[in-house]
Scaffold this motif. Sequence first.
Motif, PDB file in Angstrom:
ATOM      1  N   CYS A 468       0.814  -1.226   0.000  1.00 48.79           N
ATOM      2  CA  CYS A 468       0.000   0.000   0.000  1.00 48.79           C
ATOM      3  C   CYS A 468       0.841   1.268   0.000  1.00 48.79           C
ATOM      4  CB  CYS A 468      -0.917   0.026   1.232  1.00 48.79           C
ATOM      5  SG  CYS A 468      -2.129  -1.298   1.294  1.00 48.79           S
ATOM      6  N   LEU A 469       2.176   1.126   0.040  1.00 48.59           N
ATOM      7  CA  LEU A 469       3.026   2.298   0.249  1.00 48.59           C
ATOM      8  C   LEU A 469       2.830   3.352  -0.827  1.00 48.59           C
ATOM      9  CD1 LEU A 469       5.211   3.674   1.902  1.00 48.59           C
ATOM     10  CD2 LEU A 469       6.921   2.428   0.593  1.00 48.59           C
ATOM     11  N   LEU A 470       2.785   2.926  -2.103  1.00 48.05           N
ATOM     12  CA  LEU A 470       2.660   3.902  -3.183  1.00 48.05           C
ATOM     13  C   LEU A 470       1.257   4.465  -3.301  1.00 48.05           C
ATOM     14  CD1 LEU A 470       4.808   2.208  -5.978  1.00 48.05           C
ATOM     15  CD2 LEU A 470       5.401   4.202  -4.619  1.00 48.05           C
ATOM     16  N   SER A 471       0.239   3.626  -3.023  1.00 48.77           N
ATOM     17  CA  SER A 471      -1.137   4.062  -3.254  1.00 48.77           C
ATOM     18  C   SER A 471      -1.765   4.715  -2.036  1.00 48.77           C
ATOM     19  CB  SER A 471      -1.999   2.864  -3.684  1.00 48.77           C
ATOM     20  OG  SER A 471      -1.969   1.857  -2.690  1.00 48.77           O
ATOM     21  N   SER A 472      -1.373   4.285  -0.830  1.00 53.31           N
ATOM     22  CA  SER A 472      -2.006   4.814   0.372  1.00 53.31           C
ATOM     23  C   SER A 472      -1.031   4.771   1.541  1.00 53.31           C
ATOM     24  CB  SER A 472      -3.272   4.014   0.704  1.00 53.31           C
ATOM     25  OG  SER A 472      -3.843   4.468   1.909  1.00 53.31           O
ATOM     26  N   PRO A 473      -0.189   5.799   1.695  1.00 48.39           N
ATOM     27  CA  PRO A 473       0.748   5.817   2.818  1.00 48.39           C
ATOM     28  C   PRO A 473       0.051   5.704   4.177  1.00 48.39           C
ATOM     29  CG  PRO A 473       1.349   7.483   1.212  1.00 48.39           C
ATOM     30  CD  PRO A 473       0.020   6.931   0.780  1.00 48.39           C
ATOM     31  N   ALA A 474      -1.167   6.276   4.297  1.00 45.79           N
ATOM     32  CA  ALA A 474      -1.875   6.196   5.583  1.00 45.79           C
ATOM     33  C   ALA A 474      -2.231   4.753   5.920  1.00 45.79           C
ATOM     34  CB  ALA A 474      -3.139   7.055   5.524  1.00 45.79           C
ATOM     35  N   THR A 475      -2.664   3.982   4.920  1.00 43.91           N
ATOM     36  CA  THR A 475      -2.961   2.562   5.148  1.00 43.91           C
ATOM     37  C   THR A 475      -1.693   1.802   5.484  1.00 43.91           C
ATOM     38  OG1 THR A 475      -4.761   2.748   3.546  1.00 43.91           O
ATOM     39  CG2 THR A 475      -4.049   0.530   4.148  1.00 43.91           C
ATOM     40  N   THR A 476      -0.595   2.155   4.839  1.00 44.38           N
ATOM     41  CA  THR A 476       0.698   1.533   5.143  1.00 44.38           C
ATOM     42  C   THR A 476       1.049   1.726   6.604  1.00 44.38           C
ATOM     43  OG1 THR A 476       1.518   1.824   2.900  1.00 44.38           O
ATOM     44  CG2 THR A 476       3.154   1.625   4.627  1.00 44.38           C
ATOM     45  N   VAL A 477       0.863   2.936   7.105  1.00 46.31           N
ATOM     46  CA  VAL A 477       1.174   3.231   8.510  1.00 46.31           C
ATOM     47  C   VAL A 477       0.365   2.322   9.428  1.00 46.31           C
ATOM     48  CG1 VAL A 477       0.955   4.976  10.313  1.00 46.31           C
ATOM     49  CG2 VAL A 477       1.890   5.601   8.075  1.00 46.31           C
ATOM     50  N   GLU A 478      -0.907   2.177   9.134  1.00 48.16           N
ATOM     51  CA  GLU A 478      -1.782   1.351   9.978  1.00 48.16           C
ATOM     52  C   GLU A 478      -1.308  -0.105   9.999  1.00 48.16           C
ATOM     53  OE1 GLU A 478      -6.359  -0.365   9.744  1.00 48.16           O
ATOM     54  OE2 GLU A 478      -5.827   1.480   8.674  1.00 48.16           O
ATOM     55  N   HIS A 479      -1.024  -0.663   8.831  1.00 50.73           N
ATOM     56  CA  HIS A 479      -0.641  -2.075   8.769  1.00 50.73           C
ATOM     57  C   HIS A 479       0.739  -2.316   9.382  1.00 50.73           C
ATOM     58  CE1 HIS A 479      -4.176  -3.194   6.641  1.00 50.73           C
ATOM     59  NE2 HIS A 479      -3.876  -2.564   5.522  1.00 50.73           N
ATOM     60  N   LEU A 480       1.678  -1.429   9.115  1.00 48.41           N
ATOM     61  CA  LEU A 480       3.023  -1.645   9.638  1.00 48.41           C
ATOM     62  C   LEU A 480       3.070  -1.477  11.151  1.00 48.41           C
ATOM     63  CD1 LEU A 480       5.254   0.036   6.897  1.00 48.41           C
ATOM     64  CD2 LEU A 480       4.828  -2.382   7.286  1.00 48.41           C
ATOM     65  N   ARG A 481       2.307  -0.551  11.683  1.00 49.19           N
ATOM     66  CA  ARG A 481       2.252  -0.431  13.149  1.00 49.19           C
ATOM     67  C   ARG A 481       1.657  -1.693  13.768  1.00 49.19           C
ATOM     68  NH1 ARG A 481       0.584   5.995  13.620  1.00 49.19           N
ATOM     69  NH2 ARG A 481       2.723   6.754  13.969  1.00 49.19           N
ATOM     70  N   ALA A 482       0.635  -2.239  13.117  1.00 50.79           N
ATOM     71  CA  ALA A 482       0.046  -3.485  13.623  1.00 50.79           C
ATOM     72  C   ALA A 482       1.059  -4.622  13.535  1.00 50.79           C
ATOM     73  CB  ALA A 482      -1.204  -3.831  12.820  1.00 50.79           C
ATOM     74  N   ALA A 483       1.826  -4.690  12.458  1.00 48.94           N
ATOM     75  CA  ALA A 483       2.827  -5.749  12.305  1.00 48.94           C
ATOM     76  C   ALA A 483       3.896  -5.647  13.386  1.00 48.94           C
ATOM     77  CB  ALA A 483       3.465  -5.674  10.917  1.00 48.94           C
ATOM     78  N   LEU A 484       4.314  -4.435  13.695  1.00 44.85           N
ATOM     79  CA  LEU A 484       5.383  -4.248  14.679  1.00 44.85           C
ATOM     80  C   LEU A 484       4.924  -4.562  16.104  1.00 44.85           C
ATOM     81  CD1 LEU A 484       6.950  -1.014  13.169  1.00 44.85           C
ATOM     82  CD2 LEU A 484       8.117  -3.203  13.480  1.00 44.85           C
ATOM     83  N   GLU A 485       3.627  -4.576  16.320  1.00 47.75           N
ATOM     84  CA  GLU A 485       3.108  -4.900  17.656  1.00 47.75           C
ATOM     85  C   GLU A 485       2.968  -6.398  17.884  1.00 47.75           C
ATOM     86  OE1 GLU A 485      -0.538  -2.785  17.894  1.00 47.75           O
ATOM     87  OE2 GLU A 485       0.407  -0.796  18.091  1.00 47.75           O
TER      88      GLU A 485
END
Length: 895
Positions: A468-485
């Motif tokens: 989602c990085l290229l199409s939706s940075p905000a969605t990327t933030v949500e998923h990556l924060r969830a992954a890191l938790e």
Amino acid sequence: MDDATPSGPRLFERDLEMAAATRALDALCGSRRTGGVVVYRGEAGVGKTALLTRIADAARTRCTVYAARSGESTTHQPFHLVRHLLGPALGSDTPRSASGPALDVAGPALGLSAPGARPADPQGVRDALDTLLAELAHERIAAKDGPLVLLADDAHWADGESLTWLASLAPRLAALPVLLVVAHRPEELADASREAAADLAALARAARLHVTLQSLTQEATGDLVRGVLGDLADDVFCREVWAVTTGNPYEAVELLAKCSARGLAPTQDAAIVLRAFGTTARGGGIVARLGELDADCNRLAWAAAVLGADITFASAAGLAGLPPERATRCVQLLREARILAPDGGPGGPRPAAFGEILDPSEPLDFQHPLVGTAVYRSVPPATRTALHGQAAWTLTRHGHGPAAISRHLLEVHPDDDHEAVRLLRAAAAEHLAVGAPEAARRCLERALREPPSVVDRAQVLYELGCACLLSSPATTVEHLRAALELPGLTEQLRIDATLRLAQALAHSNQMRDAARCVADSAAVTPPGTQQLRLLAARFMYEAFLAEEDDGPARSEQLALLADPLPGADNAERALLTLRAFDAMLRGEPADHVSDLCDRVLVDGRLPPGLGWTDTEWGFEIPALLGIALAYIDRLHDAEGLFTEGLRTFELGGWSGAHLAFAHILCGAVERRRGRLVEAEAYLREGLRLAERVGDRVTVQWDALCLLIDTLLARGHVDEAHQLADDHGFRPPYPDALILPDARSVRGRLLLALGRTKEARAELEGTAASTTIRGRHNVQWAPWPYDLADLIAEEDPERAATLLADARHWAGVLGTRSVVGESLRRAAASAPPERARALLTESIHQLSGSPAAYEEAAARLDLAESTTDPSQARRALTLAETCGADGLAERARALL
């Protein structure tokens, strides 16, 4: 009617539509080869396909025609429509000029080559398709095959990637020998995605003709009836056919076929039964027709509906679980019932004789898309899901790739199937590799619902964030924060996820959060290469901040960490790059900055792993290295880096922010050299590319800032003003550092426009910001010169102090260009004799530097103070060479 051919029933009441198409073809084949877009829209069965078939027949005598049709089952297959439109032409007879980089980039999307290991830039793939289409069109004309006609039927079901490409291509088709004809149903747009509706609207706006096909009138329906059933059909019967079908050509033909099969006489007496027959043309009537056949026929029809696209006899029979003999008989019955389309038409496969088995590769298709939709929706939900599951595993056994299988897995109910998760993840990787991040996102979101194992879940979230990085940075933030938790990420993936998260935050203009994110992760990472990666990212994002709490303290920490490093590995080289960039901004001695840069390079080149497209460190490292070199007068080295980046991005199909920034960097080198015309060309292309990335993104600000600065140097003040107004080059500025200092450039623009009060506010603002951060490079932020000029009469003491400080910091940096410019600007407020001495020394310094524009300005200043025509002529020659029209005009006036 939709399957009508020239040898079949003629078109009714489509003379105007055909005449418009003929005019478009005439323009395409005329001396100017004018292409364009034609869009036909209308409800299902109104005759769009028949019209496109007739246009194709008319075009083939003088054009090369490629046609493709989308289907309900192809909507989520990336580049399906494009593959069927262009794939056969490029695959079987690749034009000579299309065997280069464009084919390398778009080949995987077209199915002509295997996907690479890295994600492809979607914009780069679209640009490569543009290039291939243009090359194909010119090759066909050169081969005397005529210009291209592309026919895209049922575009409401087109996959998003193909539709987006066609929509972006449409405005440029008038300049190409290509005519695009699109047909779609407006009623389907209610269920289409917002993006698909927007793309179809863009096609309509670009079209030279946009027509809504209407149902047939009562008179035309009567002509159709008599054309099928004979002249004996009476008026009452014809009128009833029109009333039952509301003039829909497909429904009328289906109704008449039913009448012929029943031997019904077309008279007033038979008209009473037409309403009962009319219900079989669509929806429940089609299902009822199918229900009249046996269970095997139903299973075969269901299997074909689930397969949806590129159906063969073998694949449908295999999915239905029928032996070839029985499946052949079912195909014949389904064709007789007008569920499946006739077998191939002229020149195609013939009906199987008694006891003969159909060829396994024989294509099957439904009589009409309406039929396929009705059959698919009639399959019991549990059976439909099971068939999709069976189709997925059948394709797996036959060696099909994950991307082909994923279409069916998306329709299967979640079932805690780890193999399905694996296939969906693999499909997502393939989709990313062909430039289809949205398709990758769908696969990974479906994988999360399966669900994956606890260990895999964090990795799927990480992959989803990357997709989602290229199409939706905000969605990327949500998923990556969830992954890191979650548990499950390896240490390497944790670092990668953190860096991707910071990148997404930076792209979302949350630079402080990006810096904080990597700083927090670095604090809990053991010393070593991975910690250095995080520290480098932290220093980079903090350096990118437009404002920071304690810039000098950060610079001191960076210097203590980086200055002793020899550049033994890429972690050290990245820190050295950041240190060199920071030292350049602070105005530290150029010799030290140069030494730091040399420790990064290996034999004068970027080391492996720090290249422009290497993902571990990102393109920012070579970019910052080149910028540091450019501002210490090592323009040849900077140009080598930037042209390498430009070439790398172009060959790799990176057409988004990366390619835009590469053009901007090349423009920055030309601006520093004083080659203003060349700089403007690079920067305008950089701005064009940046505007495709998004509105007011950082790369767009960079392009605007440098372009406005270049236009001011050329003396094109009104053009610079218009550009600034059109693009909102004014406060509030982004949270990120702009190349060069944005407030200094805007202050200079306002001064040129005579808006001194606003100019002073801008210049005082940048004075406070840069001073508190300890950034004294007066080439990057030349505010002291302009502010001194502005306040010279009101506060001469402060003006003199500003100029003295600027000369001091120019001397600390020590390059000939910065020293020469500081002397030139100091001369403006000096007594005449002192001014001439300063200008003479300025010319001496600048003539030994690459700064040709500044040298021209210094020579002109000296000529004006001494009335020396030789200096004026030298200034004029230099100004004309630079493209500095304002300086040249002053020099001519002086001469």
